[in-house]
Design a protein around this motif. Sequence first.
Motif, PDB file in Angstrom:
ATOM      1  N   ASN A  82       0.447  -0.897  -0.263  1.00 54.27           N
ATOM      2  CA  ASN A  82       0.325   0.028  -0.231  1.00 54.27           C
ATOM      3  C   ASN A  82       1.175   1.156  -0.009  1.00 54.27           C
ATOM      4  O   ASN A  82       0.461   2.415  -0.579  1.00 54.27           O
ATOM      5  CB  ASN A  82      -0.693  -0.152   1.059  1.00 54.27           C
ATOM      6  N   MET A 247       0.766   3.795  11.361  1.00 52.00           N
ATOM      7  CA  MET A 247      -0.316   4.126  10.257  1.00 52.00           C
ATOM      8  C   MET A 247      -0.104   3.727   9.125  1.00 52.00           C
ATOM      9  O   MET A 247      -0.149   3.519   7.949  1.00 52.00           O
ATOM     10  CB  MET A 247      -1.204   4.472  10.170  1.00 52.00           C
ATOM     11  N   ARG A 252      -1.841   3.942   5.919  1.00 53.87           N
ATOM     12  CA  ARG A 252      -3.452   3.799   5.902  1.00 53.87           C
ATOM     13  C   ARG A 252      -3.698   5.383   6.311  1.00 53.87           C
ATOM     14  O   ARG A 252      -2.214   5.820   6.979  1.00 53.87           O
ATOM     15  CB  ARG A 252      -3.569   3.355   7.118  1.00 53.87           C
ATOM     16  N   GLU A 256      -7.788   5.274  10.816  1.00 56.71           N
ATOM     17  CA  GLU A 256      -7.944   4.263   9.674  1.00 56.71           C
ATOM     18  C   GLU A 256      -7.181   3.006  10.924  1.00 56.71           C
ATOM     19  O   GLU A 256      -7.497   2.003  10.511  1.00 56.71           O
ATOM     20  CB  GLU A 256      -7.813   3.700   8.588  1.00 56.71           C
TER      21      GLU A 256
END
Length: 492
Positions: A82, A247, A252, A256
Amino acid sequence: MAGVAVPAILLASCAVGPNFVAPDAPAASRYTREPQLGSTESTRTPGGNSQSFSPGSDVSGVWWTLFRSRKLTGFVDEAVRNHPDVQSAEFALRAARENALAEQGALFPQVSGSGSAAREQGPLYKLFNTSVSVSYALDIWGGTRRQVEALEAQADYQAFKLEATYLALTANVITAAITDASLRDQISATEDIVKAETDQLARIQHQFEIGAVSKSDVLAQESTLAQAKATLPPLQKQLAQQRNQLMAYLGRLPSEDRGEHVALAELRLPGRLPVSLPSTLVRQRPDIRQAEATLHQATATVGVGVANLLPQVTLSGSYGASGTGKLFSPGTIAWDATSTITQKLIDGGTLYHTKEADVALFEQNMAAYKSTVLSAFQNVADSLRAIQYDAATLKAQAEAEKAASDSLSMSIEQFKTGAVPYANVITAQQSYLNARIARIKAQAARFSDTAALFQALGGGWWNRADLTADASPRVNPGYFAGPNRSTQEAAR
């Protein structure tokens, strides 16, 4: 076929300027003064097992799995999947490779075509004009090939920048998760001590009410309890900020955060640690490979500058037809072929000084390369020393915690019998809190510095199944040992 054969012949010829030769590896057989580091000390506490070093062993491409934590592995997988920095590096690599391929087109003839037709009234007739033009800049001196080589080196740089991004991200995720676990344990320990001191305050308060102790003892315990409580908010702030950092590594937003975390007690400390040979470290560290690619690019750029000083030859020709009759009939065909040689006679020294600037940049990059290698060896040596002394620190802190706990218990018992003043209990409480927090930090340091060693050794990217295509080197391994004279002399 002729258009392909000509470039092939020219590609086989020599290109002016220096050929890149990778610097030699350092003439060192170890990272520390000692020939071999012995096993570390052990402590009967989580994360306290002994560690030994295995010189010459390879580094796993998924080294974080050695901590035996599914949550930790899950964090790494999510981060790599991600994080935008990895995606950015991937697209930068793609762009660099496309630029190198685009430049290779200059090695082949350039062909263009044009055509037109018109219909006129009056005496009705059609006027047509069509032609095909071919031009080819002969790469006699290899300037274009050197430019392609420079762009390919830039693509290598981007490939290893991607690996460096991957390595930094995975190591940061591991360290952030370990720091998160450490802060949680510190908060838990502080809360336990606050609870114990609260209970102790209640007992002292009761004793004061029956006249067994003075008011000063109650006030002293209240002060100690307040100081213990005051240590909680800073730890809680650090934990909240550490969660935000974790995070971010996972790709994120802070909102989140789903609360997943690892615990120090569930991590396993690898017992045997690989230590790559110094001669192979320069092939493993992405930052060294980046510096090498930059040096390669600078070497090729010198060749471009040398080629620009020499005459440039271009072949061109055209074939076409024009007129009002049948297209490509004998009377309408026209063709021509020319060759041109261009050479700047006076340019105020622009080309020469540009080439000299490229040589200076090569020397600069050589120095930067050597600096990168020195830092890499220092990183490995620092990590080895940290692991060695972390074990000794944890053992000492565990012993200090036990001694502080025993001292606290004894002080309380002695106070109950009137053998010591309550000030002794206060001092023992503070010592125990400090010792327990220090032991938790020492535990976390063993895990963090073990991760730092894997990072310092290059992270095992060469053993990963998802290795970036074409990231492997095009030159033979082995280099350093000072400036490479053959490359530098050729650059001059």
